[in-house]
Design a protein around this motif. Structure first.
Motif, mmCIF file in Angstrom:
data_model
loop_
_atom_site.group_PDB
_atom_site.id
_atom_site.type_symbol
_atom_site.label_atom_id
_atom_site.label_comp_id
_atom_site.label_asym_id
_atom_site.label_seq_id
_atom_site.Cartn_x
_atom_site.Cartn_y
_atom_site.Cartn_z
ATOM 1 N N PRO A 68 1.496 -28.974 51.010
ATOM 2 C CA PRO A 68 2.291 -27.877 50.251
ATOM 3 C C PRO A 68 3.440 -26.936 51.241
ATOM 4 N N ALA A 69 4.319 -26.814 50.049
ATOM 5 C CA ALA A 69 5.448 -26.109 50.960
ATOM 6 C C ALA A 69 5.353 -24.231 50.932
ATOM 7 N N GLY A 70 4.525 -24.068 50.134
ATOM 8 C CA GLY A 70 4.206 -22.566 49.907
ATOM 9 C C GLY A 70 2.757 -22.172 49.620
ATOM 10 N N ASP A 71 2.747 -21.076 49.193
ATOM 11 C CA ASP A 71 1.228 -20.382 48.855
ATOM 12 C C ASP A 71 0.876 -21.125 47.639
ATOM 13 N N GLY A 72 -0.389 -21.178 47.495
ATOM 14 C CA GLY A 72 -1.170 -21.660 46.490
ATOM 15 C C GLY A 72 -2.520 -21.758 46.537
ATOM 16 N N VAL B 208 1.253 -26.346 37.349
ATOM 17 C CA VAL B 208 0.479 -25.186 37.837
ATOM 18 C C VAL B 208 0.903 -25.543 39.442
ATOM 19 N N ALA B 209 0.393 -24.410 40.098
ATOM 20 C CA ALA B 209 0.480 -24.150 41.613
ATOM 21 C C ALA B 209 -0.152 -25.472 42.447
ATOM 22 N N ASP B 210 0.337 -26.068 43.361
ATOM 23 C CA ASP B 210 -0.208 -27.117 43.962
ATOM 24 C C ASP B 210 -1.639 -26.706 44.810
ATOM 25 N N LEU B 211 -2.581 -27.544 44.740
ATOM 26 C CA LEU B 211 -3.782 -27.413 45.311
ATOM 27 C C LEU B 211 -4.029 -28.135 46.497
#
Length: 251
Positions: free
Chosen positions: A233-237, A185-188
């Motif tokens: 984190p490299a992007g949104d999340g 899942v997306a990074d927190l």
């Protein structure tokens, strides 16, 4: 999302984030089985595990080990993960939830190699799985004060981080349990990018610890990765909402 009563086993239940996972799961009405040496379960050998997995719907693995040596990290994370997955398969557990760390593919530390092995084993297993990568916890800043101590001085690595409260990580893990197997899942991360040396100084002042913090530039690719934001984190999340200052004041 499954909000019905579930039986959830927490590996590393007495640790920094594990205790919050236990608390969050119980607050939502779930039954919790604590998997820890202090609860009669040795996850490195499997002693006491089989009996505790009876009727369990999901296992949350938030175990950790204090080492930066690759051999030791891989032995620990590999051993514990294999033990858990084998026990889950035998007991018919349908979901394995693992907590990992943002940036482990870009910073070649021995500890992160152990986490990479853990992730690979989870992905390759026949048990349904979810993996959540999170940034360092707010609690990491206080831990950093004890890494290298020389008299009143604490040597803290130069490191750019986006720390998140462990209690919010725990809530996200219980969300995953309720959602069912979700893959990676997306990074927190937390709300702000901050320098670890400054955070350690703030903790020392707030706690009255009297530590004199000295920032240290670690050498090589590991040091560069820590300084250049590779652990952010490299992007949104998803982002936690508890700031570092709020955490310090409230803890």
């Amino acid at each position: 999302m499954n909000t019905q009563h579930m039986r959830i086993a927490v590996a590393g239940a007495t640790g920094t984030v594990g205790r919050y996972v236990v608390q969050a799961a119980r607050e939502r009405g779930h039954e919790v089985v604590e998997l820890a040496r202090g609860r009669g379960v040795d996850l490195t050998t499997g002693e006491g595990l089989a009996a505790r997995l009876t009727g369990v719907d999901a296992v949350v693995d938030v175990t950790s080990v204090a080492t930066q040596r690759q051999e030791q990290a891989e032995a620990f994370f590999g051993g514990v993960t294999r033990t858990l997955l084998a026990g889950e398969r035998a007991a018919g557990v349908g979901h394995h939830v693992a907590l990992s760390i943002v940036g482990i593919d870009d910073v070649p530390s021995g500890y992160y190699r152990g986490k990479q092995l853990q992730e690979r084993l989870v992905v390759e297993a026949p048990v349904g799985w979810s993996i959540l990568r999170a940034t360092q916890f707010h609690e990491f800043a206080e831990q950093a004060l004890g890494f290298v101590r020389v008299g009143p001085f604490s040597l803290v690595p130069r490191m750019l981080s986006q720390p998140v409260a462990a209690v919010e990580v725990a809530g996200a893990l219980v969300d995953l349990v309720q959602a069912g197997p979700s893959g990676r899942v997306a990074d927190l991360a937390g709300p702000d990018r901050l320098e670890m040396v400054g955070l350690a100084r703030r903790v020392s002042r707030a706690r009255g610890l009297g530590r004199r913090v000295v920032g240290v530039r670690l050498p090589g690719a590991v040091g560069r990765g820590m300084r250049d934001g590779s652990l952010c984190p490299a992007g949104d999340g998803p982002r936690g909402t508890i700031t570092f200052d709020t955490w310090v004041a409230g803890s």
